[in-house]
Scaffold this active site. Structure first.
Site, PDB file in Angstrom:
ATOM      1  CE  LYS A 220      32.128  50.935   5.354  1.00  0.00           C
ATOM      2  NZ  LYS A 220      32.077  49.538   5.734  1.00  0.00           N
TER       3      LYS A 220
ATOM      4  CE1 TYR B  97      35.781  50.870   4.633  1.00  0.00           C
ATOM      5  CE2 TYR B  97      36.871  48.736   4.662  1.00  0.00           C
ATOM      6  CZ  TYR B  97      35.794  49.535   5.000  1.00  0.00           C
ATOM      7  OH  TYR B  97      34.755  48.991   5.697  1.00  0.00           O
TER       8      TYR B  97
ATOM      9  NE  ARG C 114      29.731  52.468  16.050  1.00  0.00           N
ATOM     10  CZ  ARG C 114      30.586  51.733  15.347  1.00  0.00           C
ATOM     11  NH1 ARG C 114      31.819  51.537  15.784  1.00  0.00           N
ATOM     12  NH2 ARG C 114      30.236  51.207  14.187  1.00  0.00           N
TER      13      ARG C 114
ATOM     14  CG  ASN D 152      38.807  48.166  11.354  1.00  0.00           C
ATOM     15  OD1 ASN D 152      39.841  47.549  11.200  1.00  0.00           O
ATOM     16  ND2 ASN D 152      37.660  47.775  10.802  1.00  0.00           N
TER      17      ASN D 152
ATOM     18  CD  GLU E  11      29.697  52.145   7.271  1.00  0.00           C
ATOM     19  OE1 GLU E  11      30.657  51.730   7.938  1.00  0.00           O
ATOM     20  OE2 GLU E  11      28.946  51.389   6.638  1.00  0.00           O
ATOM     21  CG  ASP E  12      31.294  54.202  10.951  1.00  0.00           C
ATOM     22  OD1 ASP E  12      31.171  53.002  11.237  1.00  0.00           O
ATOM     23  OD2 ASP E  12      32.309  54.660  10.409  1.00  0.00           O
TER      24      ASP E  12
ATOM     25  CG  ASP F  73      29.511  47.318   6.226  1.00  0.00           C
ATOM     26  OD1 ASP F  73      29.301  46.154   5.848  1.00  0.00           O
ATOM     27  OD2 ASP F  73      30.640  47.829   6.251  1.00  0.00           O
ATOM     28  CG  ASP F  74      29.042  50.037  11.427  1.00  0.00           C
ATOM     29  OD1 ASP F  74      30.239  49.974  11.127  1.00  0.00           O
ATOM     30  OD2 ASP F  74      28.335  51.033  11.192  1.00  0.00           O
TER      31      ASP F  74
END
Length: 591
Positions: free
Chosen positions: A210, A139, A192, A447, A282-283, A305-306
């Site tokens: 993930k 991760y 992203r 991150n 995600e992203d 999740d973001d």
């Protein structure tokens, strides 16, 4: 969060259940993956009973040298393996020794991915039993570098790639995936990735990583997980010119073309897998992330999740930190650097928790929270030019053009970084926080590590050891003036595996903000005095499966309370039920 999205949905709530869900039972444990079935004999089915050469090349069933003498006879393995029988524990010891020989984290990542393709149970056994050591490998931060170089290190496909070439045929593409009982999908469009920007099709490393954590940390069966990359092109010129790039060589689709394609995808997912499949966005870029969550929150089981996962894990850290800071959430002032998905998501969840505790409307509790974006402090005089998700945070105040001025003017108790830009918590900013706080709370959440707003060492040094510090990526313990400080890691991996597992075991059909609050409270409840004595506001990852079971139980309880759970009757002890449903990576005995 729900109050923000309701405006975009024309007043519709996730609890309106539009359209209504159909009730269904559990999913059969075909591969013998759950802890509850550990002692049962398993038949190694693929399309037929796997045996001989095919069995050794099936990652679901392969045990390498751990096949017993009886199994070698029964499944035609004689001569295909050396004579030694080596138990799983010894296999794991050998693998960890090999992994520790690598100096480059990316090489460790590649070795782990190759292991997953070869022997699934051993991969998860190694990851579960060495989670603190291997989490940064599978991760963040290593997965970021893996995505950047995904075209070069690509060996064999993991997950589904759905590109614009498949427009009008997405349902057929989903049916190409060999597993039928999917419970969790993690999907990205690669625009992203972490703080690294547009990586296009190479963002597949994120859904793969993930979902490995959904299994290892949360207990979701690997056979029930599906990583998906939606490839609508990339605006990354470097990738478009890279001869090894594995995605579509075109600029990103936008507007109606993009949203029509995503709508076909979401409709196909529901048609193929039913009402209870969890889709984790995600992203995605900010403008798409909020739009998709608002649009599908009332019709699908969706989670970002973001926005929501980050918010829940940060809220848990803040609730836990009150033991060190004193007072309640409402007694503190919060300042964010970064007003995108993560920043506004965290801010909204903090405001909701304050509202729940104080019985004050969320519109009022938001006034304790301030955000700084690239143009400075978000204030009322800027409201007309702001994106819709920033507008609730535009309070009455004189403009401040930079973070240092905002810190001096607002005098926050907590400074939270979600900017994706490294080194933005400068010495002057951190010292200003320390000047008017006995124990400043600083969270550098961006991150990977290179994008963190400041390092743990900088935070402890510049505050003379007084800071309560947490980051998004891991930092080593810091020694300052003879005392060792253990920085906390506000890692989404604390929350999303347990949250997702709670939704799965309850058969939930919607995600509600109260479930996020329940997950945060469960995580904060796992922080003990031993952690506080070391300045920690998060528990150690070594107990993550216990933590995930408690989070799953809390989330499931809330789902039953809200009337969105379909797994009936409700289990009497949800923690025990969660533990019994968790995937176990121990080898099974074959008939």
């Amino acid at each position: 969060m729900e109050s923000t999205f309701k405006e975009q949905r024309g007043g519709e709530s996730v609890l309106d259940l539009s359209p209504r869900s159909t009730v269904g039972g559990g999913v059969e444990d075909v591969y013998g993956e759950d802890r509850a079935t550990e002692d049962q004999l398993v038949t190694p089915w693929t399309t037929s009973v796997a045996s001989g050469y095919s069995l050794l090349r099936d990652p679901h069933h392969n045990k390498g040298l751990a096949f017993s003498e009886k199994e070698r006879d029964a499944h035609y393995l004689r001569g295909l393996l050396p004579p030694a029988v080596i138990p799983q524990e010894l296999q794991m010891k050998k693998l960890m020794h090999s992994l520790r020989e690598y100096d480059v984290p990316l090489h460790k990542y590649m070795a782990m991915m190759e292991l997953e393709e070869r022997n699934e149970r051993l991969f998860y056994k190694v990851l579960v039993d060495n989670v603190e050591e291997l989490l940064p490998v599978v991760y963040t931060p290593t997965v970021g570098e893996a995505c950047q170089k995904y075209g070069s290190i690509f060996r064999r496909p993991q997950g589904l790639y759905i590109s614009l070439k498949e427009k009008g045929k997405i349902l057929e593409v989903l049916k190409n995936w060999p597993e039928r009982t999917i419970q969790v999908i993690v999907v990205t469009d690669g625009e992203r990735i972490l703080g690294l920007g547009d990586l296009g099709c190479q963002g597949m490393g994120i859904p793969v990583g993930k979902l490995a954590l959904y299994t290892a940390l949360g207990g979701v069966r690997p056979s029930a997980c599906l990583p998906i990359t939606i490839d609508v092109g990339t605006n990354n010129e470097q990738l478009l010119k890279d001869e090894f790039y594995i995605g579509l060589r075109q600029k990103r689709a936008t507007g109606k073309e993009y949203y029509d394609f995503l709508h076909e995808f979401m409709s196909a997912v529901k048609q193929n897998y039913g009402e209870k499949v969890l889709v984790q966005f995600e992203d995605f870029a900010n403008h798409n992330a909020f739009e998709l969550l608002a649009k599908y929150g009332t019709t699908h089981l969706v989670f970002n999740d973001d926005i929501q996962g980050t918010a829940a894990v940060v809220l848990a850290g803040l609730v836990a930190s009150l033991k060190l800071l004193g007072g309640t959430l409402a007694d503190h002032t919060f300042l964010f650097l970064g007003a995108g998905e993560a920043g506004t998501g965290i801010a909204e969840l903090i405001a909701l928790e304050m509202s729940k505790q104080t019985k004050v409307p969320v519109e009022e509790t938001r006034k304790n929270i301030w955000l700084v974006d690239s143009k400075g402090l978000i204030v009322k005089s800027r409201k007309e030019s702001l994106q819709h998700f920033k507008k609730p945070w535009a309070h009455e105040h004189e403009p401040c053009n930079n973070l240092l001025d905002a810190v001096k003017a607002i005098k926050p108790t907590a400074l939270i970084g979600t900017s994706g830009v490294g080194k933005t918590f400068t010495k002057e900013v951190v010292e200003a926080m320390a000047a008017f706080n006995k124990k400043p709370l600083i969270m550098a959440l961006s991150n990977p590590t290179s994008q963190a707003e400041c390092t743990a060492e900088e935070a402890y040094t510049w505050t003379e050891g007084r800071v309560i510090f947490a980051s998004g990526s891991p930092f080593d313990p810091v020694e300052y003036k003879g005392k060792t400080y253990v920085p906390g890691q506000a890692n989404n991996a604390y929350i999303f595996p347990g949250l997702g597992f709670g939704l799965v075991i309850s058969g939930s059909i919607r995600v509600h903000d109260d479930m996020l609050l329940a997950a945060s409270e469960a995580l904060a409840g796992q922080v003990t005095q031993e952690h506080y004595d070391k300045g920690m506001i998060y528990p150690r990852f070594s107990t993550i499966r216990k933590i995930s079971a408690h989070i799953a139980a809390n989330v499931a309880a809330k789902a039953y309370e809200l009337g969105v759970a379909t797994r009936l009757p409700r289990p009497a002890d949800l923690v025990k039920y969660a533990e019994s449903c968790m995937y176990s990576p121990n080898y099974r005995t074959y008939r």
